[in-house]
Design a protein around this motif. Sequence first.
Motif, PDB file in Angstrom:
ATOM      1  N   PRO A  76      11.664   1.910   8.784  1.00 23.96           N
ATOM      2  CA  PRO A  76      12.283   1.907   7.438  1.00 23.96           C
ATOM      3  C   PRO A  76      13.485   2.919   7.546  1.00 23.96           C
ATOM      4  N   GLY A  77      13.961   3.264   8.867  1.00 28.42           N
ATOM      5  CA  GLY A  77      15.034   4.493   8.732  1.00 28.42           C
ATOM      6  C   GLY A  77      14.347   5.756   8.817  1.00 28.42           C
ATOM      7  N   TRP A  78      15.218   7.007   8.899  1.00 25.40           N
ATOM      8  CA  TRP A  78      14.572   8.320   8.698  1.00 25.40           C
ATOM      9  C   TRP A  78      14.888   8.530   7.052  1.00 25.40           C
ATOM     10  N   VAL A  79      14.023   8.809   6.527  1.00 21.47           N
ATOM     11  CA  VAL A  79      14.088   8.661   5.108  1.00 21.47           C
ATOM     12  C   VAL A  79      13.536   9.957   4.524  1.00 21.47           C
ATOM     13  N   GLN A  80      14.278  10.440   3.363  1.00 17.04           N
ATOM     14  CA  GLN A  80      14.057  11.587   2.513  1.00 17.04           C
ATOM     15  C   GLN A  80      12.795  11.300   1.678  1.00 17.04           C
ATOM     16  N   THR A  81      11.673  11.563   2.035  1.00 20.43           N
ATOM     17  CA  THR A  81      10.220  11.591   1.560  1.00 20.43           C
ATOM     18  C   THR A  81       9.349  12.791   2.206  1.00 20.43           C
ATOM     19  N   ASP A  82       8.142  12.957   1.426  1.00 18.65           N
ATOM     20  CA  ASP A  82       7.484  13.812   1.829  1.00 18.65           C
ATOM     21  C   ASP A  82       7.263  13.944   3.356  1.00 18.65           C
ATOM     22  N   MET A  83       7.004  12.720   4.065  1.00 18.10           N
ATOM     23  CA  MET A  83       6.880  12.491   5.383  1.00 18.10           C
ATOM     24  C   MET A  83       8.225  12.789   6.303  1.00 18.10           C
ATOM     25  N   GLY A  84       9.353  12.486   5.581  1.00 16.45           N
ATOM     26  CA  GLY A  84      10.527  12.545   6.404  1.00 16.45           C
ATOM     27  C   GLY A  84      11.289  13.798   6.055  1.00 16.45           C
ATOM     28  N   THR A 104       1.011  -1.252  -0.015  1.00 10.43           N
ATOM     29  CA  THR A 104       0.025  -0.130  -0.128  1.00 10.43           C
ATOM     30  C   THR A 104       0.999   1.126   0.000  1.00 10.43           C
ATOM     31  N   GLY A 105       0.209   2.463  -0.399  1.00 13.53           N
ATOM     32  CA  GLY A 105       1.092   3.660  -0.400  1.00 13.53           C
ATOM     33  C   GLY A 105       2.238   3.616  -1.343  1.00 13.53           C
ATOM     34  N   ALA A 106       2.011   3.131  -2.502  1.00 12.37           N
ATOM     35  CA  ALA A 106       3.122   2.856  -3.749  1.00 12.37           C
ATOM     36  C   ALA A 106       3.156   4.019  -4.302  1.00 12.37           C
ATOM     37  N   ASN A 107       2.311   5.184  -4.276  1.00 12.74           N
ATOM     38  CA  ASN A 107       2.304   6.261  -5.141  1.00 12.74           C
ATOM     39  C   ASN A 107       3.746   7.103  -5.122  1.00 12.74           C
ATOM     40  N   ARG A 108       4.170   7.194  -3.873  1.00 15.62           N
ATOM     41  CA  ARG A 108       5.340   8.065  -3.613  1.00 15.62           C
ATOM     42  C   ARG A 108       6.142   7.496  -2.354  1.00 15.62           C
ATOM     43  N   GLY A 109       7.448   8.155  -2.138  1.00 16.79           N
ATOM     44  CA  GLY A 109       8.216   8.118  -1.196  1.00 16.79           C
ATOM     45  C   GLY A 109       8.661   6.463  -1.048  1.00 16.79           C
ATOM     46  N   ILE A 110       8.767   5.812   0.390  1.00 19.07           N
ATOM     47  CA  ILE A 110       9.246   4.533   0.488  1.00 19.07           C
ATOM     48  C   ILE A 110       8.523   3.619  -0.350  1.00 19.07           C
ATOM     49  N   GLY A 111       7.034   3.662  -0.558  1.00 21.35           N
ATOM     50  CA  GLY A 111       6.567   2.790  -1.170  1.00 21.35           C
ATOM     51  C   GLY A 111       6.781   2.603  -2.713  1.00 21.35           C
ATOM     52  N   ASN A 170       2.421  -3.490   4.379  1.00 19.53           N
ATOM     53  CA  ASN A 170       1.500  -2.343   4.710  1.00 19.53           C
ATOM     54  C   ASN A 170       2.205  -1.119   4.955  1.00 19.53           C
ATOM     55  N   ASN A 171       2.575  -0.443   4.004  1.00 17.22           N
ATOM     56  CA  ASN A 171       3.363   0.985   4.014  1.00 17.22           C
ATOM     57  C   ASN A 171       2.601   2.170   4.001  1.00 17.22           C
ATOM     58  N   ALA A 172       1.513   2.363   3.680  1.00 14.61           N
ATOM     59  CA  ALA A 172       0.734   3.523   3.772  1.00 14.61           C
ATOM     60  C   ALA A 172       0.552   4.185   5.162  1.00 14.61           C
ATOM     61  N   SER A 191       6.371   0.196  10.396  1.00 17.81           N
ATOM     62  CA  SER A 191       6.102   1.015  11.820  1.00 17.81           C
ATOM     63  C   SER A 191       6.987   2.350  11.869  1.00 17.81           C
ATOM     64  N   SER A 192       7.864   2.637  12.912  1.00 19.41           N
ATOM     65  CA  SER A 192       8.374   3.609  13.020  1.00 19.41           C
ATOM     66  C   SER A 192       9.235   3.544  14.567  1.00 19.41           C
ATOM     67  N   GLN A 193      10.307   4.032  14.607  1.00 15.60           N
ATOM     68  CA  GLN A 193      11.318   4.312  15.665  1.00 15.60           C
ATOM     69  C   GLN A 193      10.423   5.284  16.715  1.00 15.60           C
ATOM     70  N   PRO A 248      -6.295   0.256  -6.999  1.00 16.68           N
ATOM     71  CA  PRO A 248      -6.617   1.119  -6.288  1.00 16.68           C
ATOM     72  C   PRO A 248      -7.035   0.593  -4.949  1.00 16.68           C
ATOM     73  N   ILE A 249      -6.498   1.315  -3.939  1.00 18.28           N
ATOM     74  CA  ILE A 249      -6.981   0.933  -2.591  1.00 18.28           C
ATOM     75  C   ILE A 249      -6.648   2.202  -1.436  1.00 18.28           C
ATOM     76  N   ASP A 250      -7.793   2.286  -0.788  1.00 13.17           N
ATOM     77  CA  ASP A 250      -7.724   3.381   0.568  1.00 13.17           C
ATOM     78  C   ASP A 250      -7.663   2.635   1.890  1.00 13.17           C
ATOM     79  N   VAL A 251      -6.724   2.554   2.475  1.00 17.85           N
ATOM     80  CA  VAL A 251      -6.784   1.435   3.474  1.00 17.85           C
ATOM     81  C   VAL A 251      -7.736   2.011   4.801  1.00 17.85           C
ATOM     82  N   THR A 252      -8.526   3.244   4.478  1.00 21.13           N
ATOM     83  CA  THR A 252      -9.546   3.570   5.458  1.00 21.13           C
ATOM     84  C   THR A 252     -10.810   2.877   5.090  1.00 21.13           C
ATOM     85  N   ASP A 253     -10.820   2.649   4.015  1.00 19.42           N
ATOM     86  CA  ASP A 253     -12.316   2.320   3.352  1.00 19.42           C
ATOM     87  C   ASP A 253     -12.322   0.674   2.970  1.00 19.42           C
TER      88      ASP A 253
HETATM   89  N1  NAP Z   1      10.105   8.629   6.108  1.00 17.24           N
HETATM   90  C1  NAP Z   1      10.378   8.391   7.060  1.00 17.24           C
HETATM   91  O1  NAP Z   1      11.438   8.982   7.680  1.00 17.24           O
HETATM   92  C2  NAP Z   1       9.795   7.390   7.747  1.00 17.24           C
HETATM   93  C3  NAP Z   1       9.988   7.152   9.171  1.00 17.24           C
HETATM   94  C4  NAP Z   1       9.723   6.072   9.991  1.00 17.24           C
HETATM   95  C5  NAP Z   1       8.419   5.377   9.253  1.00 17.24           C
HETATM   96  N2  NAP Z   1       7.761   5.780   8.111  1.00 17.24           N
HETATM   97  C6  NAP Z   1       6.698   5.004   7.570  1.00 17.24           C
HETATM   98  O2  NAP Z   1       7.010   4.521   6.335  1.00 17.24           O
HETATM   99  C7  NAP Z   1       5.748   4.463   5.650  1.00 17.24           C
HETATM  100  C8  NAP Z   1       5.939   5.303   4.228  1.00 17.24           C
HETATM  101  O3  NAP Z   1       6.391   6.499   4.719  1.00 17.24           O
HETATM  102  P1  NAP Z   1       6.836   7.718   3.495  1.00 17.24           P
HETATM  103  O4  NAP Z   1       7.894   8.320   4.099  1.00 17.24           O
HETATM  104  O5  NAP Z   1       7.046   7.094   2.110  1.00 17.24           O
HETATM  105  O6  NAP Z   1       5.490   8.537   3.427  1.00 17.24           O
HETATM  106  P2  NAP Z   1       4.996   9.517   2.440  1.00 17.24           P
HETATM  107  O7  NAP Z   1       6.054  10.014   1.435  1.00 17.24           O
HETATM  108  O8  NAP Z   1       4.319  10.407   3.096  1.00 17.24           O
HETATM  109  O9  NAP Z   1       3.963   8.709   1.671  1.00 17.24           O
HETATM  110  C9  NAP Z   1       2.761   7.998   2.428  1.00 17.24           C
HETATM  111  C10 NAP Z   1       2.080   7.202   1.351  1.00 17.24           C
HETATM  112  O10 NAP Z   1       0.793   6.736   2.207  1.00 17.24           O
HETATM  113  C11 NAP Z   1      -0.401   6.871   1.285  1.00 17.24           C
HETATM  114  N3  NAP Z   1      -1.384   6.981   2.148  1.00 17.24           N
HETATM  115  C12 NAP Z   1      -1.884   7.814   3.083  1.00 17.24           C
HETATM  116  N4  NAP Z   1      -3.090   7.654   3.611  1.00 17.24           N
HETATM  117  C13 NAP Z   1      -3.362   6.479   2.887  1.00 17.24           C
HETATM  118  C14 NAP Z   1      -4.709   5.825   3.021  1.00 17.24           C
HETATM  119  N5  NAP Z   1      -5.872   6.211   3.586  1.00 17.24           N
HETATM  120  N6  NAP Z   1      -4.975   5.056   2.102  1.00 17.24           N
HETATM  121  C15 NAP Z   1      -3.880   4.528   1.281  1.00 17.24           C
HETATM  122  N7  NAP Z   1      -2.747   5.110   1.261  1.00 17.24           N
HETATM  123  C16 NAP Z   1      -2.608   6.089   1.775  1.00 17.24           C
HETATM  124  C17 NAP Z   1       0.013   8.143   0.467  1.00 17.24           C
HETATM  125  O11 NAP Z   1      -0.810   8.193  -0.480  1.00 17.24           O
HETATM  126  P3  NAP Z   1      -1.115   9.345  -1.474  1.00 17.24           P
HETATM  127  O12 NAP Z   1       0.288   9.547  -2.295  1.00 17.24           O
HETATM  128  O13 NAP Z   1      -2.305   9.232  -2.279  1.00 17.24           O
HETATM  129  O14 NAP Z   1      -1.270  10.849  -0.429  1.00 17.24           O
HETATM  130  C18 NAP Z   1       1.407   8.067   0.232  1.00 17.24           C
HETATM  131  O15 NAP Z   1       1.714   7.118  -0.882  1.00 17.24           O
HETATM  132  C19 NAP Z   1       4.754   5.051   6.403  1.00 17.24           C
HETATM  133  O16 NAP Z   1       3.990   4.175   7.137  1.00 17.24           O
HETATM  134  C20 NAP Z   1       5.634   5.910   7.558  1.00 17.24           C
HETATM  135  O17 NAP Z   1       4.855   5.921   8.730  1.00 17.24           O
HETATM  136  C21 NAP Z   1       8.599   6.653   7.329  1.00 17.24           C
END
Ligand code: NAP
Length: 229
Positions: free
Chosen positions: A181-189, A7-14, A84-86, A135-137, A56-61
């Motif tokens: 997954p580590g502290w990663v350069q994404t929109d979240m990290g 899940t969450g394969a659109n961007r970032g770690i996914g 389970n990455n979203a 998960s996350s640290q 297509p998948i929304d994990v809240t639905d």
């Molecule tokens: N980045 C870090 O440093 C870090 C550290 C520890 C843990 N994590 C964990 O690693 C995972 C991936 O993180 P990331 O950094 O790649 O995050 P990200 O860049 O913010 O991407 C999050 C992804 O989750 C999807 N998502 C959000 N709500 C959703 C929903 N209701 N149903 C389905 N998909 C949904 C988003 O979809 P849209 O693109 O459609 O918005 C997006 O593809 C997360 O679980 C995060 O908590 C990340």
Amino acid sequence: MKQLFLTGANRGIGLALVQEALRRNYGVFAGVRHPEHARALQSLARTFSDQLIIVPIDVTDHASIQAAADKVAVKTKSMDLIINNAGIFPRRERLENLKPQTMLQAFHVNSVGPMMVLQQFRRFLKNGSKVLNMSSQLGSITLHMSNHYSYNSSKAALNMLTRIAASELRPAGIVVVAVHPGWVQTDMGGSSAPLRPEESAKGILDLSERLTEADSGEFFTWEGKKHPW
Ligand SMILES: NC(=O)c1ccc[n+]([C@@H]2O[C@H](COP(=O)([O-])OP(=O)(O)OC[C@H]3O[C@@H](n4cnc5c(N)ncnc54)[C@H](OP(=O)(O)O)[C@@H]3O)[C@@H](O)[C@H]2O)c1
């Protein structure tokens, strides 16, 4: 060919996990909320048309998760790996401004969502299948690294749900683990993070390929070390 659903394969770690899995010749079912906006994945799907399917998948639905599982079932009966990455990360929370709705949404996406996915995708899991819950640290109660009420507590809940599911699925030979997954350069990290998504993705897939039944119910780092709970 090994089969992966995530899940969450659109961007970032996914997205990095999809790219790494394609390099390793996996069949990839890439779960995204809005396939029509998933440009990078659409381009990959044209290049790897025999390996990659966008789902297509929304994990809240619940209905969307069920429909995703039905779509996958047309192509395969078993899954080697589910990730389970979203996830979502609400910011700037203090006791005085904490909103129940924000907390509930974080729990919905980060804790309940992965368990609903596991419920609906249980039919694909066989002896030797693996489930990685991202998960996350920050979800570690032992480390207690920051005060993000919604995010940290929803990831701590995911850790416990991982333990419980691992215990229930152990007799069937299915491995369930939590992964930081580590502290990663994404929109979240953010851009100050030390790790690139592709480094994290490589570590996570290496870990998934090494996991044995003895590892089920544990919490690992992307490098395969045990993580404190
Ligand atoms: N980045 C870090 O440093 C870090 C550290 C520890 C843990 N994590 C964990 O690693 C995972 C991936 O993180 P990331 O950094 O790649 O995050 P990200 O860049 O913010 O991407 C999050 C992804 O989750 C999807 N998502 C959000 N709500 C959703 C929903 N209701 N149903 C389905 N998909 C949904 C988003 O979809 P849209 O693109 O459609 O918005 C997006 O593809 C997360 O679980 C995060 O908590 C990340």
